[in-house]
Structures are given as C-alpha cells and as structure tokens.
Design a protein around this motif. Sequence first.
Motif, PDB file in Angstrom:
ATOM      1  N   PHE A  77      56.461  88.400 -19.878  1.00 20.55           N
ATOM      2  CA  PHE A  77      57.674  87.954 -19.214  1.00 20.55           C
ATOM      3  C   PHE A  77      57.419  88.188 -17.682  1.00 20.55           C
ATOM      4  CE2 PHE A  77      58.618  88.591 -23.566  1.00 20.55           C
ATOM      5  CZ  PHE A  77      59.621  87.429 -23.876  1.00 20.55           C
ATOM      6  N   GLU A  78      58.316  87.377 -16.822  1.00 18.45           N
ATOM      7  CA  GLU A  78      58.678  87.905 -15.529  1.00 18.45           C
ATOM      8  C   GLU A  78      60.029  88.325 -15.495  1.00 18.45           C
ATOM      9  OE1 GLU A  78      57.300  84.669 -13.199  1.00 18.45           O
ATOM     10  OE2 GLU A  78      55.095  84.925 -13.524  1.00 18.45           O
ATOM     11  N   ILE A  79      60.226  89.336 -14.380  1.00 16.96           N
ATOM     12  CA  ILE A  79      61.552  89.576 -14.130  1.00 16.96           C
ATOM     13  C   ILE A  79      61.528  89.824 -12.409  1.00 16.96           C
ATOM     14  CG2 ILE A  79      60.934  92.004 -14.448  1.00 16.96           C
ATOM     15  CD1 ILE A  79      64.002  92.180 -15.432  1.00 16.96           C
ATOM     16  N   GLU A  80      62.759  89.432 -12.034  1.00 21.72           N
ATOM     17  CA  GLU A  80      62.905  89.452 -10.437  1.00 21.72           C
ATOM     18  C   GLU A  80      63.756  90.660 -10.214  1.00 21.72           C
ATOM     19  OE1 GLU A  80      64.067  86.942  -6.536  1.00 21.72           O
ATOM     20  OE2 GLU A  80      63.917  85.878  -8.451  1.00 21.72           O
ATOM     21  N   SER A  81      63.224  91.155  -9.336  1.00 24.34           N
ATOM     22  CA  SER A  81      63.966  92.545  -8.763  1.00 24.34           C
ATOM     23  C   SER A  81      65.211  91.881  -7.702  1.00 24.34           C
ATOM     24  CB  SER A  81      63.083  93.511  -8.059  1.00 24.34           C
ATOM     25  OG  SER A  81      62.748  93.045  -6.740  1.00 24.34           O
ATOM     26  N   PRO A  82      66.090  92.871  -7.541  1.00 24.12           N
ATOM     27  CA  PRO A  82      67.104  92.721  -6.592  1.00 24.12           C
ATOM     28  C   PRO A  82      66.521  92.308  -5.149  1.00 24.12           C
ATOM     29  CG  PRO A  82      68.027  94.538  -7.941  1.00 24.12           C
ATOM     30  CD  PRO A  82      66.529  94.126  -8.297  1.00 24.12           C
ATOM     31  N   ASP A  83      65.440  92.771  -4.890  1.00 21.90           N
ATOM     32  CA  ASP A  83      64.887  92.564  -3.606  1.00 21.90           C
ATOM     33  C   ASP A  83      63.805  91.453  -3.487  1.00 21.90           C
ATOM     34  OD1 ASP A  83      62.812  93.742  -4.734  1.00 21.90           O
ATOM     35  OD2 ASP A  83      62.666  95.548  -3.358  1.00 21.90           O
ATOM     36  N   GLY A  84      63.767  90.759  -4.806  1.00 24.87           N
ATOM     37  CA  GLY A  84      62.787  89.313  -4.958  1.00 24.87           C
ATOM     38  C   GLY A  84      61.420  89.682  -5.263  1.00 24.87           C
TER      39      GLY A  84
END
Length: 162
Positions: A25-32
């Motif tokens: 899976f991929e997850i995007e952090s708050p900083d992108g």
Amino acid sequence: MKKTTTPTAPRLALFSDFVRRVYQFEIESPDGEILAIEMRDVTADELYDATRDVKSPQPPFKDTFAKTADGTVIRELNYDDPAYLRALEIHRQKIMAAQIMKAWTATVPGETREEQIQQVMDLPAWVFIGLWKMVEWLITASEERIKNRPFRAVGSPAPEGV
C-alpha cells in the motif's frame, strides 16, 4: 462505430487461488512524502488472536446492590464510570493496534507484546488510521468486491443481460 467490450466471465475459484499474500500500500505523509507499507493477509484466527492479546477492562462497583432472579444479592457494576468508559476506548485502540501488528510486515520495537501494541498506538494519528484502513481493506469483503449473480444451475446458460 462504438466498440463494446464483453466482460470476461469469472472462472470457478479453486482452493489454491486463496494463498496468503503480501500487498503493498502507499500512504502519503502530511508533508507529501509517499511511503510504501507492506501488509499480509491474516486469517480469522489471527484476528481473534489479536483480540485475545488485549485484556478487557472491568467496570468498578457501585455503592448499590441488586437481587438476581434467584434472590441472590449482588453489588452492581458501574458501566457509566468515566474512567471505565475511557478504559474501553483504550481497549478498542489496543485491539486495533494488535490487529495492525498481525498484518503489518514491519518489525515493531518492544520487548513484550504490550510494549509493541503501545508503540503502534503511539504512532501519529494519520499513520495509525492509515494502517487501520489497510487492515480493514484486507479483512473486509465489501459489496464492491463481491458480485451478486442471479442463481442458476451449474452448466445452465446465463439469463440475458447478465
């Protein structure tokens, strides 16, 4: 001329089609930043095992008593106690963390299972919730992923439009 495509008919699944797999899976952090997370299929027993890993909180007693149907006098439990209600919230989070750990392929630091569960609970909320959504995807057979086909006898032709 408009081209139409005919959906392929599903093939009959074999038991061997359901081997356990690892999914990325991929997850995007708050900083992108895009981070890859690997999660594996879990069995129903592993899910329940994660639940057994976490001890349920017990409500405190009230200062009142009640009689049971057979006449025994018992002290009542206080299911509305604020500390007990908070303990229930934490209990649910611990179960979620334990189930995340069953699926997540990463090594979680901690010497005991309880320490590892706490490590997962202490992750930033966007990570914890993201990991939980991945687990939900792995353990849920959603309506979109299950096709409801009209009943027909094996070997008989499908009705028109199906």
